[in-house]
Design an enzyme around this catalytic site. Structure first.
Site, PDB file in Angstrom:
ATOM      1  CG  ASP A   1      14.578 -76.927 -54.902  1.00  0.00           C
ATOM      2  OD1 ASP A   1      14.129 -77.712 -54.053  1.00  0.00           O
ATOM      3  OD2 ASP A   1      15.167 -77.311 -55.922  1.00  0.00           O
TER       4      ASP A   1
ATOM      5  CD  GLU B   1       8.986 -79.496 -61.445  1.00  0.00           C
ATOM      6  OE1 GLU B   1       9.211 -79.038 -62.588  1.00  0.00           O
ATOM      7  OE2 GLU B   1       9.847 -79.501 -60.546  1.00  0.00           O
TER       8      GLU B   1
HETATM    9  C1  DGY Z   1      16.847 -78.636 -59.231  1.00  0.00           C
HETATM   10  O1  DGY Z   1      17.772 -78.906 -59.993  1.00  0.00           O
HETATM   11  O2  DGY Z   1      16.115 -77.652 -59.351  1.00  0.00           O
HETATM   12  C2  DGY Z   1      16.550 -79.550 -58.137  1.00  0.00           C
HETATM   13  O3  DGY Z   1      15.333 -79.272 -57.554  1.00  0.00           O
HETATM   14  C3  DGY Z   1      17.629 -79.568 -57.115  1.00  0.00           C
HETATM   15  O4  DGY Z   1      17.357 -80.619 -56.294  1.00  0.00           O
END
Ligand code: DGY
Length: 423
Positions: free
Chosen positions: A167, A396
């Protein structure tokens, strides 16, 4: 030494069980309370090591949320409690039976399901459960080629940084900066779970939301979005992971006697093979993503930029150049592989996709290195990943300098990678 210590498989299994929500696995409790597509694909491989029935169920539940046009959403909002995550289904304008987002995520399902068939202890169960999924996989791949490459260039496009799964990667900074910010106010939920220095900044979120609004405003019309979406990027990792999955899909189609739509997948494979060199950059020694709006390469070395290795898309010379780059990159931090090259001025070791290490990406790059005749690099990635999990836990992502966990704890894909790759 901790890196050679055995992985705590009991703890990893316990994480998957605790994150199980009646057939789908949440990536982590709290921060990500629904089903994310690529998380789910990786997590199914972990389930398979101790509960094959549950592993196939993960995929079935995901494909239950497939759109009529073949798109597999990146989030399925199962059950109630939509307010526990932002942006939820009402922000996306979801109208599907299982509420969902309106974008996809790396298309790794055919790859992971193919691996599951190969590894299955209960072959009969695998055949029965996979057979109905294969035509759905074909539809999904056709959707990518048809809707995301309508001009047949061989390079599919992405409309959102979230679609990359990476992201907040600095590779998206420039194209995202041209997207307007939303003017409405909203409350982020992620910051209630994770420190703000490990998450995207507000201006980025304002733009993420502008894009979500944009699709809704244009009634999810793919032609209009292709022509007008202010963010339209050729993400080299998305291209590579789709390509690898398409190659992995063909033997599944042959095995289950599926012929409908297969020609379109084959044509997509050929077009990508012919086009990929347009993304190669000799000086950087890797492929670069490309901003189709500004008509320029996105000049940042990230773990995404070497994933064509995983797809067999690199020539021998390109593969050696990338492996040499990866070796130097591993040397540049305490443990590897940092998601952004540590020499980049944009490297941030703790912030989401701007430097931290992800275990499933290490796995993909290790498989690639092994296939390219560099088992030493594969072993190094494996022992670094083991060390991170043993010293820090099933996080994560991980800070490559501090050797510490970041983001969400007790994370499903990290537990899954530990079970199927490290145990
Ligand atoms: C988040 O909410 O950060 C997710 O990665 C979006 O998919």
């Amino acid at each position: 030494m901790s890196e050679s210590r055995l992985i705590d498989t009991a703890a990893a299994r316990e994480i998957l069980r605790a994150n199980d929500r009646d057939g789908h696995t949440v990536p982590t409790d709290g921060l990500y309370p629904f089903q994310w597509s690529w998380d789910s694909a990786i997590t199914a491989l972990g389930w398979q090591t101790f509960d094959e029935d549950r592993a196939w169920r993960e995929a079935e539940v995901m494909f239950d949320g497939q759109w009529g046009n073949g798109m597999l959403p990146h989030i399925l909002f199962h059950g109630g409690n939509a307010d526990s995550y932002f942006p939820g289904p009402s922000v996306w304008g979801s109208r599907t039976r299982i509420p969902s987002s309106a974008i996809s995520q790396p298309a790794i399902w055919a790859t992971t399901l193919g691996m599951m068939l190969e590894r299955a202890a209960d072959r009969k169960l695998a055949e029965t459960r996979l057979a109905p999924l294969v035509p759905k996989l074909v539809d999904y791949h056709r959707w990518w080629y048809r809707e995301r490459d309508p001009d047949g260039t061989g390079l599919i496009v992405s409309y959102h940084p979230w679609e990359s799964g990476m992201d907040n990667s600095p590779a998206w900074d420039k194209p995202l900066a041209r997207v307007p910010e939303v003017e409405w106010t909203y409350e982020r939920r992620d910051l209630g779970h994770v420190d703000s220095d490990q998450r995207p900044h507000k201006p980025e979120y304002d733009r993420y939301l502008y894009l979500v609004d944009f699709y809704k405003r244009h009634d999810f019309n793919s032609r209009v979005i292709y022509e007008e979406c202010p963010y339209r990027v050729i993400d080299v990792a998305l291209v590579a992971l789709l390509h690898r999955a398409s190659i992995d899909l063909l033997p599944l189609c042959a095995h289950f006697g599926i012929t409908e739509g297969v020609e379109e997948v084959e044509a997509g494979i050929s077009r990508t093979q012919a086009a990929i060199d347009r993304l190669w950059n000799d000086e950087r020694r890797c492929f670069l993503s490309f901003d189709t709006r500004a008509d320029e390469p996105l000049d940042v070395i990230t773990t995404g930029t070497v994933l064509p290795l995983f797809a067999g898309l690199a020539s021998d010379a390109q593969a050696s150049a990338m492996l040499e780059l990866i070796e130097e990159w591993l040397d540049a931090s305490t443990v590897g592989l940092a998601s952004t090259h540590p020499a980049s001025p944009l490297y941030e070791p703790k912030r989401y996709w701007r430097g931290p290490i992800w275990s499933h990406i290490n796995w993909m790059i290790a498989l690639s290195a092994e296939a390219a005749g560099r088992p030493d690099i594969a072993e190094r990635l494996q022992s670094d990943t083991r060390r991170l999990i043993n010293e820090a836990g099933f996080w994560e992502y991980f800070d490559p300098d501090a050797v510490a966990g970041c983001g969400g704890d007790r994370f499903s894909w990290t537990a899954a990678v530990a079970l199927y790759w490290l145990a």
